[in-house]
Motif scaffolding. Structure first.
Motif, PDB file in Angstrom:
ATOM      1  N   GLU A 152     -25.477   6.000   5.339  1.00 57.76           N
ATOM      2  CA  GLU A 152     -25.010   5.254   6.517  1.00 57.76           C
ATOM      3  C   GLU A 152     -24.418   3.903   6.115  1.00 57.76           C
ATOM      4  OE1 GLU A 152     -28.051   6.950   9.927  1.00 57.76           O
ATOM      5  OE2 GLU A 152     -28.796   5.448   8.508  1.00 57.76           O
ATOM      6  N   LEU A 153     -25.044   3.234   5.166  1.00 57.62           N
ATOM      7  CA  LEU A 153     -24.546   1.924   4.727  1.00 57.62           C
ATOM      8  C   LEU A 153     -23.235   2.050   3.959  1.00 57.62           C
ATOM      9  CD1 LEU A 153     -27.876   0.148   3.745  1.00 57.62           C
ATOM     10  CD2 LEU A 153     -26.594   0.018   5.902  1.00 57.62           C
ATOM     11  N   ARG A 154     -23.069   3.136   3.202  1.00 56.12           N
ATOM     12  CA  ARG A 154     -21.785   3.351   2.512  1.00 56.12           C
ATOM     13  C   ARG A 154     -20.661   3.533   3.529  1.00 56.12           C
ATOM     14  NH1 ARG A 154     -25.104   5.721  -1.481  1.00 56.12           N
ATOM     15  NH2 ARG A 154     -25.048   7.771  -0.511  1.00 56.12           N
ATOM     16  N   ALA A 155     -20.943   4.168   4.655  1.00 57.61           N
ATOM     17  CA  ALA A 155     -19.934   4.319   5.715  1.00 57.61           C
ATOM     18  C   ALA A 155     -19.570   2.952   6.299  1.00 57.61           C
ATOM     19  CB  ALA A 155     -20.436   5.257   6.806  1.00 57.61           C
ATOM     20  N   VAL A 156     -20.549   2.078   6.448  1.00 54.75           N
ATOM     21  CA  VAL A 156     -20.287   0.720   6.927  1.00 54.75           C
ATOM     22  C   VAL A 156     -19.417  -0.028   5.920  1.00 54.75           C
ATOM     23  CG1 VAL A 156     -21.359  -1.522   7.430  1.00 54.75           C
ATOM     24  CG2 VAL A 156     -22.384   0.585   8.326  1.00 54.75           C
ATOM     25  N   ALA A 157     -19.762   0.082   4.647  1.00 59.24           N
ATOM     26  CA  ALA A 157     -18.984  -0.600   3.605  1.00 59.24           C
ATOM     27  C   ALA A 157     -17.549  -0.081   3.580  1.00 59.24           C
ATOM     28  CB  ALA A 157     -19.647  -0.405   2.241  1.00 59.24           C
ATOM     29  N   ALA A 158     -17.378   1.221   3.722  1.00 57.43           N
ATOM     30  CA  ALA A 158     -16.026   1.798   3.741  1.00 57.43           C
ATOM     31  C   ALA A 158     -15.229   1.257   4.917  1.00 57.43           C
ATOM     32  CB  ALA A 158     -16.097   3.319   3.790  1.00 57.43           C
ATOM     33  N   ALA A 159     -15.871   1.127   6.058  1.00 55.25           N
ATOM     34  CA  ALA A 159     -15.190   0.570   7.239  1.00 55.25           C
ATOM     35  C   ALA A 159     -14.798  -0.882   6.989  1.00 55.25           C
ATOM     36  CB  ALA A 159     -16.081   0.682   8.476  1.00 55.25           C
ATOM     37  N   ALA A 160     -15.684  -1.640   6.379  1.00 51.78           N
ATOM     38  CA  ALA A 160     -15.387  -3.043   6.082  1.00 51.78           C
ATOM     39  C   ALA A 160     -14.233  -3.160   5.090  1.00 51.78           C
ATOM     40  CB  ALA A 160     -16.630  -3.741   5.544  1.00 51.78           C
ATOM     41  N   LEU A 161     -14.218  -2.307   4.085  1.00 52.90           N
ATOM     42  CA  LEU A 161     -13.146  -2.362   3.077  1.00 52.90           C
ATOM     43  C   LEU A 161     -11.777  -2.036   3.675  1.00 52.90           C
ATOM     44  CD1 LEU A 161     -15.016  -0.843   0.019  1.00 52.90           C
ATOM     45  CD2 LEU A 161     -14.226  -3.207   0.284  1.00 52.90           C
ATOM     46  N   ARG A 162     -11.758  -1.287   4.762  1.00 50.72           N
ATOM     47  CA  ARG A 162     -10.483  -1.004   5.425  1.00 50.72           C
ATOM     48  C   ARG A 162      -9.890  -2.261   6.067  1.00 50.72           C
ATOM     49  NH1 ARG A 162     -13.167   3.916   6.319  1.00 50.72           N
ATOM     50  NH2 ARG A 162     -13.876   3.383   8.413  1.00 50.72           N
ATOM     51  N   ALA A 163     -10.685  -3.314   6.208  1.00 52.96           N
ATOM     52  CA  ALA A 163     -10.206  -4.581   6.744  1.00 52.96           C
ATOM     53  C   ALA A 163      -9.541  -5.445   5.665  1.00 52.96           C
ATOM     54  CB  ALA A 163     -11.358  -5.366   7.377  1.00 52.96           C
ATOM     55  N   TRP A 164      -9.543  -4.980   4.424  1.00 53.82           N
ATOM     56  CA  TRP A 164      -8.964  -5.741   3.319  1.00 53.82           C
ATOM     57  C   TRP A 164      -7.470  -5.953   3.559  1.00 53.82           C
ATOM     58  CZ3 TRP A 164     -11.614  -8.324  -0.158  1.00 53.82           C
ATOM     59  CH2 TRP A 164     -10.944  -8.857  -1.257  1.00 53.82           C
ATOM     60  N   PRO A 165      -6.977  -7.163   3.312  1.00 50.87           N
ATOM     61  CA  PRO A 165      -5.537  -7.405   3.526  1.00 50.87           C
ATOM     62  C   PRO A 165      -4.687  -6.558   2.587  1.00 50.87           C
ATOM     63  CG  PRO A 165      -6.681  -9.409   2.784  1.00 50.87           C
ATOM     64  CD  PRO A 165      -7.697  -8.323   2.839  1.00 50.87           C
ATOM     65  N   SER A 166      -3.576  -6.094   3.070  1.00 45.67           N
ATOM     66  CA  SER A 166      -2.679  -5.275   2.262  1.00 45.67           C
ATOM     67  C   SER A 166      -1.958  -6.132   1.243  1.00 45.67           C
ATOM     68  CB  SER A 166      -1.640  -4.581   3.146  1.00 45.67           C
ATOM     69  OG  SER A 166      -2.279  -3.705   4.028  1.00 45.67           O
ATOM     70  N   ALA A 167      -1.840  -5.599   0.058  1.00 54.62           N
ATOM     71  CA  ALA A 167      -1.068  -6.286  -0.987  1.00 54.62           C
ATOM     72  C   ALA A 167       0.405  -6.169  -0.654  1.00 54.62           C
ATOM     73  CB  ALA A 167      -1.363  -5.651  -2.340  1.00 54.62           C
ATOM     74  N   PRO A 168       1.184  -7.182  -0.974  1.00 54.03           N
ATOM     75  CA  PRO A 168       2.617  -7.139  -0.664  1.00 54.03           C
ATOM     76  C   PRO A 168       3.326  -5.930  -1.263  1.00 54.03           C
ATOM     77  CG  PRO A 168       1.984  -9.290  -1.535  1.00 54.03           C
ATOM     78  CD  PRO A 168       0.781  -8.413  -1.603  1.00 54.03           C
ATOM     79  N   SER A 169       2.909  -5.549  -2.482  1.00 48.79           N
ATOM     80  CA  SER A 169       3.593  -4.427  -3.128  1.00 48.79           C
ATOM     81  C   SER A 169       2.734  -3.172  -3.153  1.00 48.79           C
ATOM     82  CB  SER A 169       3.972  -4.826  -4.556  1.00 48.79           C
ATOM     83  OG  SER A 169       2.797  -5.182  -5.284  1.00 48.79           O
ATOM     84  N   GLY A 170       1.681  -3.135  -2.326  1.00 50.87           N
ATOM     85  CA  GLY A 170       0.831  -1.950  -2.279  1.00 50.87           C
ATOM     86  C   GLY A 170      -0.003  -1.774  -3.525  1.00 50.87           C
ATOM     87  N   LEU A 171      -0.375  -2.874  -4.211  1.00 49.36           N
ATOM     88  CA  LEU A 171      -1.110  -2.785  -5.470  1.00 49.36           C
ATOM     89  C   LEU A 171      -2.542  -2.315  -5.320  1.00 49.36           C
ATOM     90  CD1 LEU A 171       0.168  -6.029  -7.225  1.00 49.36           C
ATOM     91  CD2 LEU A 171       0.876  -3.679  -7.631  1.00 49.36           C
ATOM     92  N   LEU A 172      -3.083  -2.380  -4.111  1.00 49.68           N
ATOM     93  CA  LEU A 172      -4.473  -1.946  -3.927  1.00 49.68           C
ATOM     94  C   LEU A 172      -4.488  -0.445  -3.803  1.00 49.68           C
ATOM     95  CD1 LEU A 172      -5.810  -4.642  -1.451  1.00 49.68           C
ATOM     96  CD2 LEU A 172      -6.050  -4.586  -3.912  1.00 49.68           C
TER      97      LEU A 172
END
Length: 172
Positions: A152-172
């Motif tokens: 359950e906590l890994r699902a929370v972490a995955a949701a939080a990581l989706r909030a990460w800002p996008s890299a200008p050139s898609g480097l993430l």
């Protein structure tokens, strides 16, 4: 758990415990020293991670592993310990706050490096992003105390990581 509970479980007198550690606060500090080496990512690991995103991912993964480890108490002594305490323990509470702050500031510096390098958008607020993920990490500890599983906590972490800002050139 009280000192009486602890000494009873160990089969020693309270005087022996105090002789070895000096005080309850010093015992807590020693537990923190030992505890600090397991599960969480160090300040050096944050700084040397290949990217700030990777540092956050490792921090969350390590946090989840630490707060849900089998055979150990749930939660985190640093994230959840001494948030509300008496005046007699104010110094120890301040030490825990300093540990949390140092971790958040290390993450902020790592994010700022990625902003400066153009890996993250120039408009990225490194301080706010670091505080966001520190809040997520501390929340994982509380959720583990409330019975959330590692899955359950890994699902929370995955949701939080989706909030990460996008890299200008898609480097993430």
């Amino acid at each position: 758990m009280s000192i009486a509970d602890l000494t009873g479980a160990m089969g020693i007198a309270a005087a022996s415990l105090y002789h070895a550690f000096g005080s309850k606060a010093d015992l807590y500090r020693e537990v923190l020293r030992r505890y600090g080496s397991g599960g969480s990512i160090s300040l050096e690991e944050i700084a040397s991670a290949p990217s700030s995103f990777e540092a956050v991912r490792r921090m969350l993964d390590g946090g989840i592993a630490a707060v849900t480890a089998s055979g150990k108490p749930l939660g985190c002594m640093v994230s959840s310990g001494m948030l509300m305490t008496s005046a007699e323990n104010a110094g120890l509470a301040a030490e825990l706050k300093a540990i949390r702050t140092a971790s958040r500031k290390a993450l902020e510096r790592r994010i700022a490096r990625d902003v400066k390098a153009g890996v993250l958008p120039a408009a990225t607020d490194a301080a706010a992003l670091a505080r966001f993920f520190a809040t997520i990490l501390q929340g994982l500890s509380v959720q583990a105390l409330d019975g959330a599983t590692a899955t359950e906590l890994r699902a929370v972490a995955a949701a939080a990581l989706r909030a990460w800002p996008s890299a200008p050139s898609g480097l993430l």
